[in-house]
Design an enzyme around this catalytic site. Structure first.
Site, mmCIF file in Angstrom:
data_model
loop_
_atom_site.group_PDB
_atom_site.id
_atom_site.type_symbol
_atom_site.label_atom_id
_atom_site.label_comp_id
_atom_site.label_asym_id
_atom_site.label_seq_id
_atom_site.Cartn_x
_atom_site.Cartn_y
_atom_site.Cartn_z
ATOM 1 C CD GLU A 1 -0.308 3.664 2.862
ATOM 2 O OE1 GLU A 1 -0.359 2.655 3.560
ATOM 3 O OE2 GLU A 1 0.686 4.224 2.759
ATOM 4 C CE LYS B 1 -2.393 -1.331 3.843
ATOM 5 N NZ LYS B 1 -2.039 -2.659 3.882
ATOM 6 C CB THR B 2 3.511 2.405 2.235
ATOM 7 O OG1 THR B 2 2.698 2.352 3.286
ATOM 8 C CG2 THR B 2 4.419 3.745 2.455
#
Length: 357
Positions: A166, A122-123
């Site tokens: 996110e 996600k990051t």
């Protein structure tokens, strides 16, 4: 549920303000004229920056931090029921929102809201997508789960309809969101202190996909097992990505340079192909970049103009971050903690110049 009127700033107190997401939300609210206070167990660069920006930050969590002028309290999933500040807020009958509920309400203010979800990546994918949005002069608001050097931190305050964040599945947080565009990178067992099993996790991602409106879009990894179940009854258009020609966006001719950076040929639904190179390591980042490029294409950005930002993107801190050398030993810091993430990090390291790993 308490609803914030963003046209009428109030005093919001954050229990756990030093968290990567909580600090980002606090920073955005400060920029919108809200009075912000909060507490955390220890000082950090994030809390120090918030203080510079005008927040009141208490180190240590105690009931006295809940002052009479507070209008709303925001807490994270990590805050236990016996937390003294939470108890004081409840005794005072103060309105309360979880971090996810606050983030969801904030997303309603942005017509081009984007939520990046998945068990892994996600990051990094949020970082890649952020670089693309910045390259397109969209002036986005960004809330990233890591420190991104190009924006000097984990948040960027923009003045446009674009908002990127996110979307974590833990405690079903992302089901409180209101994105127009969603990404599902992968689905595996994780957070089993909350979810019963993998099927429970898959059901949560299905519900996330159902949040997307008809005029939105979902980008999903086509290699997710039984992914058709995840997108069943979804209202918006769905685009897939992966390493197979059956997907809408896929990569071929994958190779690695001497330092392990991938390069590949991107294929798009239009039939056009583009040569892509990444500034981050590992085959897993090919997938992350495909998701970012698919989303960029859906947002009507020319893929040609999006490839250079991906090459320049070296990722967020603690994502295969080379810290330096001690003698002939290279030290790398990586956030990987799930078995799949650890395998991916070791595979990336294996392609980086070394004699012993």
């Amino acid at each position: 549920m308490y609803n914030i009127d963003f046209g009428k700033p109030i005093h919001i107190h954050f229990i756990g303000i030093g968290g990567i997401s909580m600090s980002g939300l606090a920073g955005i609210l400060l920029s919108e004229g809200f009075t912000v206070s909060g507490s955390d167990n220890k000082a950090s660069e994030l809390t120090k920056q918030l203080e510079k920006d005008g927040a009141t930050v208490y180190i240590g969590q105690k009931a006295d931090n809940i002052t009479p002028d507070i209008d709303l309290v925001v807490y994270t999933a990590a805050i236990r029921r016996d937390n003294p500040e939470l108890g004081a807020a409840m005794e005072s009958n103060l309105p309360m929102l979880s971090r996810a509920e606050l983030l969801g309400q904030m997303m309603r203010n942005y017509s081009e809201s984007i939520a990046i979800s998945g068990t892994h990546g996600k990051t990094t994918t949020s970082s890649m997508t952020s670089e693309i949005l910045l390259s397109q002069n969209t002036d986005p608001t960004l809330s990233i789960g890591g420190m991104l050097s190009s924006i000097g931190g984990n948040i960027r305050i923009g003045h446009s309809p674009y908002f990127l964040t996110e979307a974590c599945e833990y405690t079903n947080s992302f089901l409180s969101f209101f994105p127009r565009y969603g990404v599902i990178l992968n689905i595996e067992e994780d957070h089993l202190d909350f979810f019963k099993d993998l099927e429970d996790i898959r059901d949560s991602f299905h519900k996330f996909a159902l949040l997307l409106p008809e005029n939105g879009a979902l980008v999903i990894n086509g290699e997710i097992e039984r992914f058709d179940e995840i997108i069943a009854d979804v209202k918006c258009p769905v685009s897939t990505f992966g390493l197979d020609a059956s997907f809408d966006y896929y990569a071929t001719d994958i190779a690695f340079d001497a330092f392990g950076h991938p390069n590949y040929t991107l294929h798009t639904p239009s039939g056009r192909t583009y040569p892509g190179s990444l500034g981050v390591l590992g085959i897993h980042n090919v997938y992350n970049s495909l998701a970012s490029l698919a989303l960029a294409d859906i947002l009507h950005f020319d893929p040609d103009t999006c490839l250079a930002p991906l090459l320049a993107c070296t990722g967020a801190d603690r994502r295969f971050q080379i810290k330096g050398k001690i003698g002939d030993i290279t030290i790398v810091d990586d956030y990987a903690h799930h078995p799949t993430e650890i395998r991916a990090t070791l595979a990336a390291a294996d392609k980086y110049p070394h004699e012993h790993l």
